[in-house]
Design a protein around this motif. Structure first.
Motif, PDB file in Angstrom:
ATOM      1  N   HIS A 106     -22.190   3.062 -75.745  1.00  0.00           N
ATOM      2  CA  HIS A 106     -23.471   2.429 -75.425  1.00  0.00           C
ATOM      3  C   HIS A 106     -23.188   1.116 -74.670  1.00  0.00           C
ATOM      4  O   HIS A 106     -23.244   0.026 -75.264  1.00  0.00           O
ATOM      5  CB  HIS A 106     -24.266   2.139 -76.696  1.00  0.00           C
ATOM      6  N   PRO A 107     -22.871   1.182 -73.392  1.00  0.00           N
ATOM      7  CA  PRO A 107     -22.400  -0.006 -72.664  1.00  0.00           C
ATOM      8  C   PRO A 107     -23.385  -1.178 -72.656  1.00  0.00           C
ATOM      9  O   PRO A 107     -22.985  -2.318 -72.433  1.00  0.00           O
ATOM     10  CB  PRO A 107     -22.165   0.524 -71.251  1.00  0.00           C
ATOM     11  N   TRP A 108     -24.653  -0.928 -72.856  1.00  0.00           N
ATOM     12  CA  TRP A 108     -25.681  -1.970 -72.852  1.00  0.00           C
ATOM     13  C   TRP A 108     -25.725  -2.746 -74.162  1.00  0.00           C
ATOM     14  O   TRP A 108     -26.315  -3.835 -74.229  1.00  0.00           O
ATOM     15  CB  TRP A 108     -27.054  -1.316 -72.630  1.00  0.00           C
ATOM     16  N   ALA A 109     -25.124  -2.205 -75.227  1.00  0.00           N
ATOM     17  CA  ALA A 109     -25.351  -2.734 -76.572  1.00  0.00           C
ATOM     18  C   ALA A 109     -24.791  -4.139 -76.767  1.00  0.00           C
ATOM     19  O   ALA A 109     -25.415  -4.964 -77.444  1.00  0.00           O
ATOM     20  CB  ALA A 109     -24.776  -1.776 -77.615  1.00  0.00           C
ATOM     21  N   ALA A 110     -23.619  -4.423 -76.197  1.00  0.00           N
ATOM     22  CA  ALA A 110     -23.037  -5.755 -76.387  1.00  0.00           C
ATOM     23  C   ALA A 110     -23.971  -6.827 -75.849  1.00  0.00           C
ATOM     24  O   ALA A 110     -24.169  -7.870 -76.485  1.00  0.00           O
ATOM     25  CB  ALA A 110     -21.680  -5.830 -75.696  1.00  0.00           C
ATOM     26  N   ARG A 111     -24.550  -6.570 -74.698  1.00  0.00           N
ATOM     27  CA  ARG A 111     -25.479  -7.534 -74.102  1.00  0.00           C
ATOM     28  C   ARG A 111     -26.698  -7.743 -74.994  1.00  0.00           C
ATOM     29  O   ARG A 111     -27.158  -8.880 -75.173  1.00  0.00           O
ATOM     30  CB  ARG A 111     -25.888  -7.019 -72.724  1.00  0.00           C
ATOM     31  N   VAL A 112     -27.207  -6.673 -75.578  1.00  0.00           N
ATOM     32  CA  VAL A 112     -28.385  -6.784 -76.445  1.00  0.00           C
ATOM     33  C   VAL A 112     -28.025  -7.525 -77.731  1.00  0.00           C
ATOM     34  O   VAL A 112     -28.780  -8.385 -78.206  1.00  0.00           O
ATOM     35  CB  VAL A 112     -28.965  -5.392 -76.750  1.00  0.00           C
ATOM     36  N   ILE A 113     -26.868  -7.216 -78.315  1.00  0.00           N
ATOM     37  CA  ILE A 113     -26.432  -7.898 -79.532  1.00  0.00           C
ATOM     38  C   ILE A 113     -26.336  -9.405 -79.287  1.00  0.00           C
ATOM     39  O   ILE A 113     -26.793 -10.212 -80.106  1.00  0.00           O
ATOM     40  CB  ILE A 113     -25.077  -7.334 -80.005  1.00  0.00           C
ATOM     41  N   GLU A 114     -25.766  -9.790 -78.156  1.00  0.00           N
ATOM     42  CA  GLU A 114     -25.627 -11.206 -77.837  1.00  0.00           C
ATOM     43  C   GLU A 114     -26.978 -11.877 -77.601  1.00  0.00           C
ATOM     44  O   GLU A 114     -27.101 -13.092 -77.791  1.00  0.00           O
ATOM     45  CB  GLU A 114     -24.745 -11.388 -76.598  1.00  0.00           C
ATOM     46  N   SER A 115     -27.967 -11.111 -77.195  1.00  0.00           N
ATOM     47  CA  SER A 115     -29.276 -11.689 -76.875  1.00  0.00           C
ATOM     48  C   SER A 115     -30.146 -11.913 -78.097  1.00  0.00           C
ATOM     49  O   SER A 115     -31.177 -12.586 -78.007  1.00  0.00           O
ATOM     50  CB  SER A 115     -30.026 -10.778 -75.890  1.00  0.00           C
ATOM     51  N   ARG A 116     -29.756 -11.364 -79.244  1.00  0.00           N
ATOM     52  CA  ARG A 116     -30.586 -11.523 -80.450  1.00  0.00           C
ATOM     53  C   ARG A 116     -30.550 -12.970 -80.920  1.00  0.00           C
ATOM     54  O   ARG A 116     -29.508 -13.626 -80.889  1.00  0.00           O
ATOM     55  CB  ARG A 116     -30.099 -10.620 -81.575  1.00  0.00           C
ATOM     56  N   THR A 117     -31.686 -13.480 -81.381  1.00  0.00           N
ATOM     57  CA  THR A 117     -31.751 -14.866 -81.857  1.00  0.00           C
ATOM     58  C   THR A 117     -31.089 -15.031 -83.221  1.00  0.00           C
ATOM     59  O   THR A 117     -30.772 -16.152 -83.625  1.00  0.00           O
ATOM     60  CB  THR A 117     -33.210 -15.332 -81.940  1.00  0.00           C
ATOM     61  N   GLY A 118     -30.888 -13.952 -83.926  1.00  0.00           N
ATOM     62  CA  GLY A 118     -30.209 -13.980 -85.220  1.00  0.00           C
ATOM     63  C   GLY A 118     -29.688 -12.592 -85.526  1.00  0.00           C
ATOM     64  O   GLY A 118     -30.105 -11.608 -84.904  1.00  0.00           O
ATOM     65  N   PRO A 119     -28.748 -12.483 -86.468  1.00  0.00           N
ATOM     66  CA  PRO A 119     -28.202 -11.160 -86.784  1.00  0.00           C
ATOM     67  C   PRO A 119     -29.248 -10.254 -87.421  1.00  0.00           C
ATOM     68  O   PRO A 119     -30.036 -10.685 -88.259  1.00  0.00           O
ATOM     69  CB  PRO A 119     -27.059 -11.478 -87.770  1.00  0.00           C
ATOM     70  N   THR A 120     -29.261  -9.020 -87.002  1.00  0.00           N
ATOM     71  CA  THR A 120     -30.171  -8.025 -87.568  1.00  0.00           C
ATOM     72  C   THR A 120     -29.614  -7.530 -88.905  1.00  0.00           C
ATOM     73  O   THR A 120     -28.459  -7.792 -89.236  1.00  0.00           O
ATOM     74  CB  THR A 120     -30.323  -6.840 -86.602  1.00  0.00           C
ATOM     75  N   GLY A 152     -15.143 -14.003 -83.813  1.00  0.00           N
ATOM     76  CA  GLY A 152     -16.348 -13.980 -82.987  1.00  0.00           C
ATOM     77  C   GLY A 152     -16.835 -12.564 -82.716  1.00  0.00           C
ATOM     78  O   GLY A 152     -16.839 -11.702 -83.596  1.00  0.00           O
ATOM     79  N   SER A 153     -17.229 -12.301 -81.467  1.00  0.00           N
ATOM     80  CA  SER A 153     -17.771 -10.985 -81.115  1.00  0.00           C
ATOM     81  C   SER A 153     -16.719  -9.889 -81.205  1.00  0.00           C
ATOM     82  O   SER A 153     -17.060  -8.701 -81.224  1.00  0.00           O
ATOM     83  CB  SER A 153     -18.353 -11.021 -79.700  1.00  0.00           C
ATOM     84  N   ARG A 154     -15.437 -10.262 -81.271  1.00  0.00           N
ATOM     85  CA  ARG A 154     -14.391  -9.254 -81.388  1.00  0.00           C
ATOM     86  C   ARG A 154     -14.566  -8.424 -82.661  1.00  0.00           C
ATOM     87  O   ARG A 154     -14.143  -7.266 -82.729  1.00  0.00           O
ATOM     88  CB  ARG A 154     -13.013  -9.919 -81.366  1.00  0.00           C
ATOM     89  N   LEU A 155     -15.197  -9.014 -83.677  1.00  0.00           N
ATOM     90  CA  LEU A 155     -15.476  -8.259 -84.898  1.00  0.00           C
ATOM     91  C   LEU A 155     -16.325  -7.025 -84.605  1.00  0.00           C
ATOM     92  O   LEU A 155     -16.206  -6.007 -85.291  1.00  0.00           O
ATOM     93  CB  LEU A 155     -16.204  -9.144 -85.916  1.00  0.00           C
TER      94      LEU A 155
END
Length: 236
Positions: A106-120, A152-155
């Motif tokens: 899902h190549p778009w997912a990293a960008r969406v995860i980073e755009s969230r204002t807080g963790p889901t 960081g995001s590497r997790l």
């Protein structure tokens, strides 16, 4: 009507009979983003995909942001659960590489995860589970806190690279000779570029993203284990 057309029509009728629910909305949104890209995703386009009026979607997701939150959770939910093993490094490594495989699907997912204002919720559950692996592996709460920051995001299987590696030129595209002045001004950057992108290098032409990711991941995990063995603390 051909057999293929009949099968497609049967599948469409079955989909129309399936009640619309949140899971179906999110599954369709993820599939649509995979196919068309996240920028093309809209509530109207998703409604068309599900063959419903746009207002029907709002019974299950309040708005586009809630839709993206739900898509994030759906994708993170695909990550493999922690496996067994006595060495916490192997358990964490396997899980992070599973996360990376999911994000590559899902190549778009990293960008969406980073755009969230807080963790889901699913991201929180994943982070809590991963922190638990560190703690059960013998890392102190203090060290685990700093480990989570260092990873960081590497997790979640992705990282922001310092340099974007360009792909091969299109046929007929003139790349032009390298500017000798740049190498003179930035000799070490030029040296790294030559070493990293030599066609005879271990990773071949261009950087191998998977190799680089695993290289850095292993360095971090081994370093964390050495700190654990030393009884490291951040106390001054």
């Amino acid at each position: 009507m051909t057999r293929q057309e009949a099968t497609q029509r049967t599948a469409q009728r079955a989909a129309q009979r399936t009640p619309l629910n949140r899971e179906r909305v999110l599954r369709a949104a993820v599939a649509l983003a995979d196919t068309t890209g996240i920028d093309a995703l809209s509530m109207r386009r998703l409604a068309q995909e599900l063959d419903v009026v746009p207002m029907a979607l709002y019974k299950h997701v309040a708005n586009k942001e809630e839709l993206l939150d739900g898509m994030t959770d759906a994708v993170v939910g695909e990550i493999d659960p922690p496996g067994p093993g006595p060495d916490w490094r192997h358990v964490v490594r396997a899980r992070i590489l599973s996360a990376r495989r999911v994000l590559l699907r899902h190549p778009w997912a990293a960008r969406v995860i980073e755009s969230r204002t807080g963790p889901t919720p699913a991201v929180l559950e994943y982070l809590d589970s991963t922190a638990g692996i560190f703690r059960e592996g013998g890392l102190s709460a203090d060290l685990t806190h700093h480990v989570m920051h260092a990873m960081g995001s590497r997790l979640l299987g992705f990282s922001q690279e310092l340099f974007a590696t360009p792909g091969p030129s299109e046929p007929g595209e003139a790349s032009g000779p390298p500017d000798p002045g740049l190498a003179e001004r930035y000799p070490y950057v030029a040296e790294l570029a030559a070493a990293s992108h030599d066609g005879d290098s271990a990773v071949g032409g261009g950087c191998d993203d998977q190799f680089e990711f695993e290289f850095a991941l292993d360095l971090l995990l081994d370093g964390f284990e050495r700190l654990r063995e030393r009884g490291w603390t951040s106390a001054r």
